[in-house]
Design a protein around this motif. Sequence first.
Motif, PDB file in Angstrom:
ATOM      1  N   SER A  21       0.828  -1.219   0.000  1.00 35.30           N
ATOM      2  CA  SER A  21       0.000   0.000   0.000  1.00 35.30           C
ATOM      3  C   SER A  21       0.858   1.263   0.000  1.00 35.30           C
ATOM      4  N   VAL A  22       2.131   1.122   0.398  1.00 35.79           N
ATOM      5  CA  VAL A  22       3.050   2.273   0.386  1.00 35.79           C
ATOM      6  C   VAL A  22       3.210   2.826  -1.032  1.00 35.79           C
ATOM      7  N   TYR A  23       3.126   1.935  -2.024  1.00 33.94           N
ATOM      8  CA  TYR A  23       3.345   2.352  -3.413  1.00 33.94           C
ATOM      9  C   TYR A  23       2.247   3.283  -3.923  1.00 33.94           C
ATOM     10  N   LEU A  24       1.082   3.241  -3.279  1.00 34.37           N
ATOM     11  CA  LEU A  24      -0.008   4.127  -3.693  1.00 34.37           C
ATOM     12  C   LEU A  24       0.406   5.581  -3.553  1.00 34.37           C
ATOM     13  N   ILE A  66      11.400   3.355   0.206  1.00 30.91           N
ATOM     14  CA  ILE A  66      12.352   2.368   0.720  1.00 30.91           C
ATOM     15  C   ILE A  66      12.436   2.447   2.246  1.00 30.91           C
ATOM     16  N   LEU A  67      12.500   3.678   2.778  1.00 30.22           N
ATOM     17  CA  LEU A  67      12.577   3.863   4.234  1.00 30.22           C
ATOM     18  C   LEU A  67      11.315   3.337   4.925  1.00 30.22           C
ATOM     19  N   LEU A  68      10.137   3.643   4.345  1.00 29.06           N
ATOM     20  CA  LEU A  68       8.876   3.198   4.943  1.00 29.06           C
ATOM     21  C   LEU A  68       8.770   1.669   4.946  1.00 29.06           C
ATOM     22  N   ALA A  86      13.463  -5.300  -3.304  1.00 31.35           N
ATOM     23  CA  ALA A  86      13.824  -5.459  -4.722  1.00 31.35           C
ATOM     24  C   ALA A  86      12.666  -5.020  -5.615  1.00 31.35           C
ATOM     25  N   TYR A  87      11.454  -5.450  -5.244  1.00 32.34           N
ATOM     26  CA  TYR A  87      10.280  -5.046  -6.028  1.00 32.34           C
ATOM     27  C   TYR A  87      10.009  -3.552  -5.880  1.00 32.34           C
ATOM     28  N   CYS A  88      10.357  -3.017  -4.705  1.00 35.63           N
ATOM     29  CA  CYS A  88      10.211  -1.572  -4.491  1.00 35.63           C
ATOM     30  C   CYS A  88      11.058  -0.804  -5.500  1.00 35.63           C
ATOM     31  N   MET A  89      12.301  -1.236  -5.657  1.00 31.99           N
ATOM     32  CA  MET A  89      13.188  -0.581  -6.631  1.00 31.99           C
ATOM     33  C   MET A  89      12.658  -0.741  -8.046  1.00 31.99           C
ATOM     34  N   ASN A  90      12.098  -1.924  -8.351  1.00 29.30           N
ATOM     35  CA  ASN A  90      11.516  -2.150  -9.679  1.00 29.30           C
ATOM     36  C   ASN A  90      10.330  -1.219  -9.930  1.00 29.30           C
TER      37      ASN A  90
END
Length: 433
Positions: free
Chosen positions: A160-163, A253-255, A279-283
Amino acid sequence: MHVLKTLLAEVKEFKKDSILTPLFMLLEVAMEMIIPLMMASIIDEGVNRGDMHHIFVIGAYMILAALIGLWAGMMGGKYGARASAGFARNLRKSMFTNIQTFSFANIDKYSTAGLVTRLTTDVTNLQNAYQMILRMGMRAPASLIVAMCMSLYISPRLASVYLLAVLILAILVFIISRVTKIFDFVFKKYDDLNASVQENISGIRVVKAYVREDYEKEKFQKASGNIYKFLLKAERILACNAPVMMTTIYTCILLISWMGAKMIVTSTFTTGELMSMLAYCMNILGSLMMLSMVFVMIIMSVANANRVAEVLNEKATIVNPQNPIMEVPNGDIDFDHVNFAYKKDAEEFVLEDIDLHIKSGETIGVLGGTGSAKSTLVNLISRLYDVSEGDVKVGGIDVRSYDLDVIRNEVSVVLQNNVLFSGTIYDNLRWGN
């Protein structure tokens, strides 16, 4: 949509390359998405349990996936470069071919500098945009979607952070879209800059003879300064893209690291899963970055696309009749009450009520001051322009009834301005035949 259809029609023989490029990019994305899952398996099933066999087997699969991804990326780059370079070549060829069909009336709509800019700067920008769309335009959305799905599968809470990142990107895209009008204006100013250079070089003898170097320098600096001023304004807006996106990436990344660490402590999350999420966060955030770059490139190329499509869609105002006459019987020339204006909506005619009859073999002189349309009168005979009213006849037949090549081969015009084409003196002497 009409502009897009016009441009895509020039892909032609490079359709295969244009299709293969995104397919290879999808294969590269698939390999990239598999690697984080393997990495999580190595940590959770291999390292934590001390299973070296599992580490070696999964490690070998990771190397294989990385090599396949590398090969797919190289192939995507190869076919993408070929497709974009071919697309640019076809655009230039089609534009140049279409320009050769233009009548003088068509050419009057565009400056020479404007046509040169369209054939060079505009097409180059479209080539870069096309390559970016084929590669990053397919890779970034695919990577974003797959990485989001994998993240939701591992931990819906952390995903949900990616939202937040998606919301920030939407706002950024809206702000950046404002520069479209600026780029449209800038590329018109490029025409003025090229015109200044062209006029100065072609008329360098006149400039030096009348000691007008300072005036020409000032004119060039003004044209160059206009481009600088508006490009600076546009780039200031575009410059927001990188820092905002990088801030968003590191914040996410921090969250994820903070929330994931707390979940590991409470044993609701594993170390391997956290590594996969990072890794998916960076992607995901890298894909958002690439999408914003693609969007910027598209915005910059919209003005170029309109200018190039304008030339491609321009239709010659003078064309052959359906059943053209292929032979000129004699050299008689008749102007029957001819009126002519360069534009249909002109308030006054350049030539008005010209009634002139010249027998074959006669020699006549036409006198008049500079700009009195003497050359225009001659150009009507070879149908370089069409009359607005009345008729121009050669051999007793209206010039509009002749085949264009036939009438222009029979009517020879020697202009007062000497033009040398690239090549030898011999080439220039025999240029007409």
